[in-house]
Design a protein around this motif. Structure first.
Motif, PDB file in Angstrom:
ATOM      1  N   VAL A  51      31.706 -78.887  40.256  1.00  0.00           N
ATOM      2  CA  VAL A  51      30.533 -79.743  40.454  1.00  0.00           C
ATOM      3  C   VAL A  51      30.739 -80.613  41.695  1.00  0.00           C
ATOM      4  O   VAL A  51      29.781 -81.146  42.262  1.00  0.00           O
ATOM      5  CB  VAL A  51      30.265 -80.604  39.196  1.00  0.00           C
ATOM      6  CG1 VAL A  51      31.284 -81.728  39.079  1.00  0.00           C
ATOM      7  CG2 VAL A  51      28.846 -81.167  39.209  1.00  0.00           C
ATOM      8  N   LEU A  82      31.276 -79.550  44.507  1.00  0.00           N
ATOM      9  CA  LEU A  82      30.488 -78.927  45.576  1.00  0.00           C
ATOM     10  C   LEU A  82      29.089 -79.542  45.594  1.00  0.00           C
ATOM     11  O   LEU A  82      28.520 -79.808  46.660  1.00  0.00           O
ATOM     12  CB  LEU A  82      30.409 -77.417  45.367  1.00  0.00           C
ATOM     13  CG  LEU A  82      29.589 -76.637  46.401  1.00  0.00           C
ATOM     14  CD1 LEU A  82      30.185 -76.778  47.794  1.00  0.00           C
ATOM     15  CD2 LEU A  82      29.505 -75.158  46.007  1.00  0.00           C
ATOM     16  N   GLY A  83      28.549 -79.783  44.399  1.00  0.00           N
ATOM     17  CA  GLY A  83      27.263 -80.475  44.301  1.00  0.00           C
ATOM     18  C   GLY A  83      27.356 -81.889  44.837  1.00  0.00           C
ATOM     19  O   GLY A  83      26.413 -82.415  45.430  1.00  0.00           O
ATOM     20  N   VAL A  97      24.362 -78.576  42.277  1.00  0.00           N
ATOM     21  CA  VAL A  97      25.147 -77.336  42.234  1.00  0.00           C
ATOM     22  C   VAL A  97      24.473 -76.307  41.331  1.00  0.00           C
ATOM     23  O   VAL A  97      24.550 -75.099  41.586  1.00  0.00           O
ATOM     24  CB  VAL A  97      26.608 -77.618  41.790  1.00  0.00           C
ATOM     25  CG1 VAL A  97      26.710 -77.863  40.293  1.00  0.00           C
ATOM     26  CG2 VAL A  97      27.528 -76.492  42.222  1.00  0.00           C
ATOM     27  N   LEU A 149      21.887 -74.679  43.442  1.00  0.00           N
ATOM     28  CA  LEU A 149      22.542 -73.794  44.401  1.00  0.00           C
ATOM     29  C   LEU A 149      22.913 -72.474  43.739  1.00  0.00           C
ATOM     30  O   LEU A 149      22.662 -71.394  44.291  1.00  0.00           O
ATOM     31  CB  LEU A 149      23.798 -74.472  44.963  1.00  0.00           C
ATOM     32  CG  LEU A 149      24.628 -73.631  45.940  1.00  0.00           C
ATOM     33  CD1 LEU A 149      23.836 -73.368  47.221  1.00  0.00           C
ATOM     34  CD2 LEU A 149      25.943 -74.329  46.274  1.00  0.00           C
ATOM     35  N   ASN A 174      36.141 -74.933  45.920  1.00  0.00           N
ATOM     36  CA  ASN A 174      34.747 -74.928  46.348  1.00  0.00           C
ATOM     37  C   ASN A 174      34.337 -76.160  47.150  1.00  0.00           C
ATOM     38  O   ASN A 174      33.328 -76.124  47.837  1.00  0.00           O
ATOM     39  CB  ASN A 174      33.814 -74.850  45.126  1.00  0.00           C
ATOM     40  CG  ASN A 174      34.115 -73.665  44.228  1.00  0.00           C
ATOM     41  OD1 ASN A 174      34.409 -73.836  43.063  1.00  0.00           O
ATOM     42  ND2 ASN A 174      34.039 -72.461  44.766  1.00  0.00           N
ATOM     43  N   ALA A 175      35.086 -77.251  47.028  1.00  0.00           N
ATOM     44  CA  ALA A 175      34.583 -78.527  47.541  1.00  0.00           C
ATOM     45  C   ALA A 175      35.545 -79.207  48.508  1.00  0.00           C
ATOM     46  O   ALA A 175      36.710 -78.825  48.630  1.00  0.00           O
ATOM     47  CB  ALA A 175      34.283 -79.460  46.372  1.00  0.00           C
TER      48      ALA A 175
END
Length: 266
Positions: free
Chosen positions: A28, A30-31, A86, A89, A151-152
């Motif tokens: 999350v 990444l969100g 996210v 996405l 991811n982030a």
């Protein structure tokens, strides 16, 4: 998860979740990268017409403003939360995906039912519920192989602790050279949030951005945490520093976020 399953590596938790039947695991955080970028630009535009703006990532904080300080509702950021960002996405990449958010926050169960957010995140389960599912399936995380989770950015990963939102938004403002004065007031827990909102209501807030986290410590201190003692923010920062991408733009470079809907409708 970096502050929750302390007896296993986060990569082992990823493997454990997949063993339960989940297709993939996406941070999350990444969100949070997406939201930080959007909220920084929203702040720069909004602050030209009003004295301050509040963060919007904590649904309990947003609900508190609406119930206790309705006269300040228009000061809440219009940006969706990292969970919603996210989720949108993921569904942009796969419209058949079912998205399950896993975290320490019980307020997220309420958030996904809000009128303009229905259908973005399909289910919310807490870390307590995840731990129960792992136990029922007899999956021992400490014996799982290490999966992959990258991811982030550093800034997305620290969003979950007090001060993380502020650091992420400041990073975007500075890295993108946005011409705006950013004077944040960081609130750790609902009591500090209430104090800042009281000051804002009477035009005595010493700042122009309120970062509001209802739980002490931030999301890592959520009501459905696996353990309820003091959380070590250093564990979150340590995990953040493991991110391959140190800059938010770098973490988002492979994703098409231009068409993502990131503003609340109500």
């Amino acid at each position: 998860m970096s502050s929750q399953f302390t007896y296993a590596k986060i990569e082992q938790v990823v493997s454990g979740i997949k063993k339960l039947g989940f297709h993939d695991v996406i941070e999350v955080a990444l969100g949070a990268d997406i939201v930080a970028k959007h909220e920084a630009k929203e702040f720069a535009e909004t602050i030209q017409n009003q004295k301050f703006m509040t963060s919007s990532c904590c649904p309990a904080f947003v609900s508190y403003i609406r119930q206790k300080y309705p006269m300040l509702t228009d000061k809440i950021s219009k940006s969706v939360s990292p969970m919603i960002a996210v989720s949108r996405l993921i569904k942009n990449m796969d419209d058949k995906a079912k998205v399950v958010f896993i975290g320490p926050c019980t307020a997220k169960k309420m958030e996904i039912k809000q009128e303009d957010l229905v259908g973005d995140t399909d289910y919310v389960i807490t870390f307590e519920e995840l731990a129960a599912m792992l136990d029922a399936a007899e999956i021992k995380l400490e014996y799982c192989e290490e999966g992959v989770l990258d991811n982030a950015s550093f800034f997305g990963r620290i969003f979950a602790r007090t001060g993380g939102v502020t650091e992420a938004v400041r990073h975007v403002i500075e890295s993108e050279k946005i011409d705006v004065e950013f004077k944040p007031v960081v609130c750790d827990g609902i009591k500090e949030c209430d104090k800042a909102l009281k000051m804002a209501r009477v035009n005595r807030l010493n700042g122009n951005f309120i970062e509001g986290m209802a739980c002490v410590g931030g999301c890592i201190g959520g009501a459905a945490s696996l353990h309820h003692g003091p959380k070590d923010r250093n564990e979150v920062d340590k995990y953040g520093k493991l991110a391959m991408e140190k800059d938010i733009n770098d973490s988002l470079r492979v994703f098409d976020i231009e068409d993502l809907k990131l503003d609340r409708e109500i």
